[in-house]
Design a protein around this motif. Sequence first.
Motif, PDB file in Angstrom:
ATOM      1  N   LEU A  74      31.938  37.933  38.570  1.00  0.00           N
ATOM      2  CA  LEU A  74      31.083  37.086  37.729  1.00  0.00           C
ATOM      3  C   LEU A  74      31.901  36.359  36.663  1.00  0.00           C
ATOM      4  CD1 LEU A  74      28.008  39.443  37.209  1.00  0.00           C
ATOM      5  CD2 LEU A  74      28.181  37.405  38.674  1.00  0.00           C
ATOM      6  N   MET A  75      32.856  37.110  36.052  1.00  0.00           N
ATOM      7  CA  MET A  75      33.638  36.495  34.975  1.00  0.00           C
ATOM      8  C   MET A  75      34.668  35.515  35.528  1.00  0.00           C
ATOM      9  SD  MET A  75      33.942  36.061  31.856  1.00  0.00           S
ATOM     10  CE  MET A  75      33.109  37.288  30.857  1.00  0.00           C
ATOM     11  N   GLY A  76      35.370  35.913  36.600  1.00  0.00           N
ATOM     12  CA  GLY A  76      36.377  35.018  37.182  1.00  0.00           C
ATOM     13  C   GLY A  76      35.752  33.698  37.621  1.00  0.00           C
ATOM     14  N   THR A  78      41.394  41.208  32.132  1.00  0.00           N
ATOM     15  CA  THR A  78      40.712  42.414  32.608  1.00  0.00           C
ATOM     16  C   THR A  78      40.531  43.378  31.438  1.00  0.00           C
ATOM     17  OG1 THR A  78      41.836  42.118  34.709  1.00  0.00           O
ATOM     18  CG2 THR A  78      40.966  44.327  34.256  1.00  0.00           C
ATOM     19  N   ASN A  79      39.418  44.063  31.410  1.00  0.00           N
ATOM     20  CA  ASN A  79      39.172  45.005  30.317  1.00  0.00           C
ATOM     21  C   ASN A  79      40.060  46.246  30.466  1.00  0.00           C
ATOM     22  OD1 ASN A  79      37.636  45.300  27.988  1.00  0.00           O
ATOM     23  ND2 ASN A  79      36.265  46.744  28.981  1.00  0.00           N
ATOM     24  N   GLY A  80      40.738  46.626  29.368  1.00  0.00           N
ATOM     25  CA  GLY A  80      41.607  47.804  29.455  1.00  0.00           C
ATOM     26  C   GLY A  80      41.871  48.415  28.099  1.00  0.00           C
ATOM     27  N   TRP A 109      42.042  32.876  43.961  1.00  0.00           N
ATOM     28  CA  TRP A 109      42.129  33.879  45.025  1.00  0.00           C
ATOM     29  C   TRP A 109      41.194  35.030  44.665  1.00  0.00           C
ATOM     30  CZ3 TRP A 109      43.328  39.068  44.554  1.00  0.00           C
ATOM     31  CH2 TRP A 109      43.398  39.780  45.779  1.00  0.00           C
ATOM     32  N   ASN A 110      40.540  35.573  45.669  1.00  0.00           N
ATOM     33  CA  ASN A 110      39.726  36.778  45.479  1.00  0.00           C
ATOM     34  C   ASN A 110      39.935  37.695  46.681  1.00  0.00           C
ATOM     35  OD1 ASN A 110      37.634  38.098  43.755  1.00  0.00           O
ATOM     36  ND2 ASN A 110      36.499  38.075  45.684  1.00  0.00           N
ATOM     37  N   ARG A 111      39.880  38.994  46.443  1.00  0.00           N
ATOM     38  CA  ARG A 111      40.104  39.970  47.514  1.00  0.00           C
ATOM     39  C   ARG A 111      39.143  39.732  48.679  1.00  0.00           C
ATOM     40  NH1 ARG A 111      38.881  46.169  46.135  1.00  0.00           N
ATOM     41  NH2 ARG A 111      36.888  45.151  45.694  1.00  0.00           N
ATOM     42  N   THR A 112      37.861  39.523  48.349  1.00  0.00           N
ATOM     43  CA  THR A 112      36.855  39.263  49.373  1.00  0.00           C
ATOM     44  C   THR A 112      36.628  37.759  49.462  1.00  0.00           C
ATOM     45  OG1 THR A 112      35.806  41.307  48.660  1.00  0.00           O
ATOM     46  CG2 THR A 112      34.500  39.861  50.065  1.00  0.00           C
ATOM     47  N   GLU A 113      36.580  37.271  50.678  1.00  0.00           N
ATOM     48  CA  GLU A 113      36.412  35.814  50.849  1.00  0.00           C
ATOM     49  C   GLU A 113      34.994  35.355  50.484  1.00  0.00           C
ATOM     50  OE1 GLU A 113      37.516  34.504  54.712  1.00  0.00           O
ATOM     51  OE2 GLU A 113      39.522  35.372  54.559  1.00  0.00           O
ATOM     52  N   GLY A 114      34.847  34.043  50.260  1.00  0.00           N
ATOM     53  CA  GLY A 114      33.519  33.437  50.111  1.00  0.00           C
ATOM     54  C   GLY A 114      33.066  33.256  48.684  1.00  0.00           C
ATOM     55  N   LYS A 115      33.849  33.782  47.714  1.00  0.00           N
ATOM     56  CA  LYS A 115      33.387  33.684  46.323  1.00  0.00           C
ATOM     57  C   LYS A 115      33.832  32.401  45.625  1.00  0.00           C
ATOM     58  CE  LYS A 115      32.428  38.479  45.295  1.00  0.00           C
ATOM     59  NZ  LYS A 115      32.629  39.601  44.386  1.00  0.00           N
ATOM     60  N   ALA A 116      34.647  31.588  46.341  1.00  0.00           N
ATOM     61  CA  ALA A 116      35.130  30.347  45.710  1.00  0.00           C
ATOM     62  C   ALA A 116      34.199  29.168  46.012  1.00  0.00           C
ATOM     63  CB  ALA A 116      36.537  30.036  46.206  1.00  0.00           C
TER      64      ALA A 116
END
Length: 279
Positions: A10-12, A85-87, A29-36
């Motif tokens: 959501l944030m990216g 990233t939250n840390g 780039w995202n680990r899982t496709e389709g989010k772009a």
Amino acid sequence: MRISILGLGLMGQALARTLVGAGHSVTVWNRTEGKADGLGATAVATAAEAVAASPLVIVCVLDYAAVRELLGSVRLDDRVLLNLTNGRPAEARDMADWVAARGGDYLDGGIMAVPQMIGTPGALILYSGSPAAFERYEEALSALAGSRYLGTDAGLAPLYDLAMLTGMYGQIAGFLEAAALIASEKRPVAEFTTELLVPWLNAMAGQQPRMAADIEAGAYVTDVSNLEINQVGMVNLIRAFEEQGVKPDLLLPMREVLDRRVAAGHGAQGLSSLIEELR
Ligand code: FVH
């Protein structure tokens, strides 16, 4: 400016959409496709390709372990890695060393906003780490949120981020207990909150800079209710909760600290002195 984003949660996605809207050339780039889809950014198949595409690489994923995992052995020469990233402070300091060992410059960031706020005046991002990197990209990053650079120690952004979240959780705890008390008599919680509680909390927040000055000076003389008065008030408060059938679970730790401070002989001091029991 060319900017890459690793992680399209959501944030990216909000970061990518806003930077595209500000006219930057964004690779994602995202680990899982389709989010772009629909972001207007260039999607690539690997994190390494995204790193190669831009001198500024923003990463915003679940946690720091995921950052290391997705970057793997990718080199970061001539790259600035901005980790949103939250840390924790210690994780950020380790990450700065880890990035330096791969040839990169590191900036850590704490986002004080939800995704919907990115690119709007209410959003704030805290930064720490490489001053040169912050200076180079400050203007581009201003499209996302207001910026506050805290210093060269990469751990400062997460430290301040967590401190601000702590303040928020304390406020929510107070709100929930207050709402439960009002609801115990079936009184309208929404009206109480809007008309009475929020104005009261805003007025009380005005006291906090003075309390902060006391803490910095280590001087806890008070001209308002001292700890002994507050201790009596707290007994009354907890009793009222019990009589109303409401659990004061979120208040009890505060009472414990108050009791400890008074028992240690500091009953004449102000509430700001409770910090001495937390150090
Ligand atoms: N959302 C918010 O309101 C808060 C505001 C303050 C800052 N936080 C922090 O931002 C980080 C990301 O949060 P998010 O809201 O984008 O989170 P999700 O929508 O759940 O997306 C998570 C992304 O992380 C990717 N991911 C998870 N594990 C891995 C991994 N091992 N390798 C690579 N990527 C990973 C995940 O990918 P996928 O599941 O789509 O494949 C998403 O892109 C977070 O630190 C918040 O605390 C947000």
